[in-house]
Each structure stands twice: as structure tokens, then as C-alpha cells.
Design an enzyme around this catalytic site. Structure first.
Site, mmCIF file in Angstrom:
data_model
loop_
_atom_site.group_PDB
_atom_site.id
_atom_site.type_symbol
_atom_site.label_atom_id
_atom_site.label_comp_id
_atom_site.label_asym_id
_atom_site.label_seq_id
_atom_site.Cartn_x
_atom_site.Cartn_y
_atom_site.Cartn_z
ATOM 1 N N PHE A 43 0.914 -1.171 0.033
ATOM 2 C CA PHE A 43 0.045 0.080 0.045
ATOM 3 C C PHE A 43 0.853 1.093 -0.073
ATOM 4 O O PHE A 43 1.634 1.262 0.716
ATOM 5 C CB PHE A 43 -0.973 0.192 1.187
ATOM 6 C CG PHE A 43 -1.672 1.309 1.136
ATOM 7 C CD1 PHE A 43 -3.148 1.216 0.679
ATOM 8 C CD2 PHE A 43 -1.537 2.469 1.846
ATOM 9 C CE1 PHE A 43 -3.675 2.297 0.394
ATOM 10 C CE2 PHE A 43 -2.383 3.476 1.790
ATOM 11 C CZ PHE A 43 -3.375 3.566 1.151
ATOM 12 N N ASP A 80 9.274 2.370 1.464
ATOM 13 C CA ASP A 80 8.270 3.093 1.966
ATOM 14 C C ASP A 80 8.165 2.936 3.364
ATOM 15 O O ASP A 80 7.633 1.920 3.914
ATOM 16 C CB ASP A 80 6.710 2.426 1.279
ATOM 17 C CG ASP A 80 5.953 3.521 1.578
ATOM 18 O OD1 ASP A 80 5.736 3.912 2.792
ATOM 19 O OD2 ASP A 80 4.682 3.423 0.850
ATOM 20 N N LYS A 98 3.399 10.516 8.023
ATOM 21 C CA LYS A 98 2.723 10.048 9.226
ATOM 22 C C LYS A 98 3.225 10.680 10.543
ATOM 23 O O LYS A 98 3.116 11.867 10.773
ATOM 24 C CB LYS A 98 2.648 8.463 9.397
ATOM 25 C CG LYS A 98 1.486 7.890 8.484
ATOM 26 C CD LYS A 98 1.303 6.464 8.770
ATOM 27 C CE LYS A 98 0.240 5.652 8.054
ATOM 28 N NZ LYS A 98 -1.137 6.055 8.128
HETATM 29 C C1 LIG Z 1 3.102 2.335 3.748
HETATM 30 C C2 LIG Z 1 2.212 3.405 3.508
HETATM 31 N N1 LIG Z 1 2.490 4.287 2.382
HETATM 32 C C3 LIG Z 1 1.832 5.489 1.894
HETATM 33 C C4 LIG Z 1 0.953 5.602 2.718
HETATM 34 C C5 LIG Z 1 -0.022 7.053 2.280
HETATM 35 O O1 LIG Z 1 -0.005 8.024 3.421
HETATM 36 P P1 LIG Z 1 -0.894 9.244 3.430
HETATM 37 O O2 LIG Z 1 -2.121 8.522 4.059
HETATM 38 O O3 LIG Z 1 -0.071 10.205 4.450
HETATM 39 O O4 LIG Z 1 -1.011 9.642 1.914
HETATM 40 C C6 LIG Z 1 0.328 5.013 3.922
HETATM 41 C C7 LIG Z 1 -0.875 5.137 4.502
HETATM 42 O O5 LIG Z 1 -1.295 4.387 5.630
HETATM 43 C C8 LIG Z 1 1.256 3.836 4.109
HETATM 44 O O6 LIG Z 1 0.965 3.105 5.344
#
Ligand SMILES: Cc1ncc(COP(=O)(O)O)c(C=O)c1O
Length: 397
Positions: A134, A221, A250
């Protein structure tokens, strides 16, 4: 009041969330209080944002002090606190450089754009992500996100993304063998949204070597597991690998929206003036708050306590796993999950925990994700396990 809030929420707010009918109005440490003054242990932490709990003294002071000076100015000017935060983020990544944005999806977009810019000179275009991955909701990040449920209704997506199997090195190898234009691989050290699925150490180390050998960029990520969640500042530090690009968000902003990429010196300068940008990203308020968060979390003594508490928590959860309803418990540091055999039991467990004063989070059908603040106290961990035990006993009746 709550009834009115629910009615007006449905009337005025677009319905892309199914919300619990609870209105949380204040928090202190690991606890939050709703509009009826009911107390909950918050083991959701705003989905891995509030890594130092609620109302953290240092973060609050940093925000208030900054409010007195300047909230926003724009990246047309030098922002000294950006430099400080970038210095701190790269203290173990010599010559790496940072770009600040506002969110996780934006960080991944920036990573893909930087990779593509670099790739032009090597005639490389394709980005590989893995099943369960994700990476966010905007079109580029959504194209890298693999589960169909996030993408349905939004096609066509961005071309140039391929999917390999999670934790399967042969799957990546076979894609690389067939496609000579592989530009980058994006991977979460621990897949959060997929239900806390931990990337194998050997797999990630082999992937790192393959990427190096084939001049493919490795993007970590770290949006969910970065900033101390696994007991290391970055999740990849558990694997002894060094990604080319690290994406963060986050917890990075201490509750103020903030994202970032940290990029390897050989590629970072490919984002030339005007090639990418953001109006709000890296503004002084987010930087002040982020600096306080990072200064508190980065200390090795603090990170050690995260690992210790994670072990204590996992052991306590393992005692619960004797329940017939539970398939597995797993975790690393303070990102943990209980996997149920049945989706409806995971849902029921989550709802009952919340009713009994413990906020946890259902994720990917069968899994209950647990994300306490990193400064959670041992007795709060024990309190949460008592609630979970009580709920499981009720469910078994
Ligand atoms: C691993 C990962 N990447 C990207 C995102 C996307 O982040 P945002 O909601 O700040 O756009 C998330 C959100 O849960 C995530 O867990």
C-alpha cells in the site's frame, strides 16, 4: 450532541469513511477521552502518527513557540528548520538529501518522479511493487498499490507499474529478466495496511543486491514504520540494507501534516529547480513539530525501549493466541497484529475492544492492528492485554 454530530457528518462530510460513532475530544499520553468523557487506551495512535502519544510536552512547546513566530512562508525562501530536520534525518545517511512534502502519498509520488527523471538517462521506466503493498491514494501511488480494492472505479491508472509476489525473490528476478527497463522497486519493510506482514530479512537483502547489480533503485516506503515504530529510526535498519530513496510521513510531523523523501546523492540532484514542488510542504510549523518528534525518538536509549516494549507486548499477545479464534500474532517493535481465522471475528473483537475502552484497528479483513504510542508504559500494555483477554473470553462464551 453525538446524534446531531452523526446526522451532520452524514449531511456535510463526503462518505468515504465509515466512522465509529465516537467523538474523541482530548488526549493525554496513551489515553483519549470522548465527548461523554469516556476514557480509552489509544492503540491506534492516529494510524501511526502520534508516536509520542497525545499532548506531548516537547511537541506542544515547539508548536506554540513556532506559532508566535511564523506558520507558513513558502519554499521560495530558505527555511532553517527544514535544514535542521534534514540534517537530523540524514545523520546516518551521509550526503543523502531531503525533499519535504505533506503526506505519504505525496512522498511516494516525489520518489517516483525523482526515479523517472533519473531513469530518462538510462532509458528505464518501470516500477515494481509487491502484492499487498500500500503506497497511497493519488494516481501514481495508487498505481504502485497492489490490492484491487483500492483501485476499483479509478482506472485508467498510471502506466509503467508491475507487480511481483511479496517475499518471493524469484518473482522479482523473473520480471527483471524479461523487462530491461526496470527503474525501481518499492517495498515496505513491514506491510502495515496488508495486516502487519513482515518482509523477510534474506529476501530484502537479496533484493538489495539484485537492485545494486542491475542499477535499479530501491525505494523503502517507511511512511508507516519509519520514525521509530520498529525500534529503529527507519524500518530498513533491521535489514542491514541501504535504500536509494526513503519515503516518510505519518509520525514525521509530530501530528502536523508532513512527508519527505530522503534520496541517495547520486540521484537526488535530478530534481532540478522547477521540476517538482509543493506550496505547503516543509512549512515552519510542521518542521518545528517534526524536529521535536525526531529529537525525542532518535535517541538510542529511547529506541531500545521501543524494542523491549515490543517484545513484552508480543509475548503477552502470544499468551492470548491459545484462543481457537486466533490464527497468529506477530509484530516488530510496536507495530503488532492479531490475525483471526474469520473476518467477522476480527471485526467483533475490534468493536468489543473499543466498547471496553481500547482503541485498536481492523486491517485487511482478518487482522487487528495494534499501534500504541512508542512511549507507552508497560502497565498500559498489560492493561490492554487484560481488555483483549476479557473480550476473547466473552467471544468464546
Ligand atoms: C506504507 C504507506 N505508504 C503510504 C501511505 C499513504 O500515506 P498518506 O495517507 O499520508 O498519504 C500509507 C498510509 O497508510 C502507508 O501506510
Amino acid at each position: 450532541m453525538l446524534k446531531k454530530n452523526i446526522e451532520e457528518n452524514n449531511k456535510f462530510i463526503i462518505g468515504n469513511y465509515s466512522r465509529y460513532p465516537i467523538s474523541i475530544i482530548r488526549g493525554e499520553g496513551s489515553y483519549v477521552y470522548d465527548s461523554n468523557n469516556k476514557k480509552y487506551l489509544d492503540f491506534v495512535s492516529g494510524i501511526a502518527v502520534n508516536n509520542l502519544g497525545h499532548n506531548n510536552k516537547g511537541i506542544k512547546k515547539a508548536i506554540i513557540d513556532q506559532l508566535d513566530k511564523l506558520v507558513h512562508i513558502s519554499n521560495l525562501f530558505l527555511i532553517p528548520s527544514q535544514i535542521k530536520l534534514a540534517k537530523s534525518l540524514t545523520s546516518n545517511l551521509p550526503r543523502y538529501k531531503v525533499f519535504f512534502c505533506n503526506s505519504g502519498t505525496e512522498a511516494n509520488e516525489a520518489a517516483f518522479k525523482l526515479a523517472r527523471k533519473w531513469g530518462i538517462f538510462n532509458n528505464k521506466k518501470t516500477i515494481i511493487s509487491v502484492t499487498g503493498g500500500f503506497h497511497g491514494r493519488t494516481f501514481g501511488s495508487l498505481s504502485a498499490t497492489t490490492p484491487k480494492k483500492y483501485k476499483e472505479g479509478f482506472y485508467p491508472l498510471v502506466p509503467g507499474f508491475k507487480t511481483a509476489k511479496f517475499n518471493d525473490i524469484e518473482s522479482i528476478k523473473s520480471i527483471i529478466k524479461k523487462d530491461k527497463k526496470i527503474l525501481a522497486v518499492i517495498i515496505e519493510p513491514i506491510q502495515g495496511e496488508a495486516g502487519v506482514k513482515i518482509t523477510d530479512k534474506k529476501y530484502l537483502q537479496d533484493l538489495f543486491k539484485i537492485c545494486k547489480k542491475n542499477k535499479i533503485l530501491l525505494i523503502a516506503d517507511e511512511v508507516q514504520v519509519g520514525i521509530g515504530r520498529t525500534g529503529k529510526l527507519f524500518g530498513f535498519e533491521n535489514y542491514d540494507v541501504r535504500p536509494d530513496i526513503i519515503t516518510l510521513a505519518k509520525a514525521l510531523g509530530g501530528g502536523i501534516p508532513c512527508g519527505a523523501i530522503i534520496a541517495n546523492p547520486e540521484i537526488s540532484d535530478f530534481l532540478t529547480p522547477g521540476s517538482h514542488g509543493t506550496t505547503m510542504g516543509g512549512n515552519p510549523l510542521a518542521m518545528a513539530s517534526g524536529l521535536s518528534m525526531l529529537n525525542q525518538i532518535k535517541k538510542p536509549s529511547f529506541l531500545n525501549t521501543v524494542s523491549k516494549k515490543g517484545k513484552l507486548f508480543l509475548n503477552k499477545l502470544k499468551n492470548l493466541a491459545s484462543s481457537d479464534l486466533i490464527k497468529e500474532v506477530r509484530g516488530k517493535g510496536l507495530i503488532l497484529a492479531i490475525e483471526f481465522y474469520e473476518q467477522k471475528k476480527a471485526k467483533l473483537f475490534t468493536n468489543k475492544c473499543i466498547k471496553n475502552g481500547l482503541l485498536v484497528l481492523i486491517t485487511e479483513k482478518y487482522n487487528v492492528r495494534i499501534l500504541p504510542p512508542l512511549n507507552v508504559k508497560n502497565n498500559e500494555i498489560i492493561e490492554s492485554v487484560k481488555i483483549m483477554k476479557f473480550v476473547l473470553e466473552q467471544m468464546n462464551e
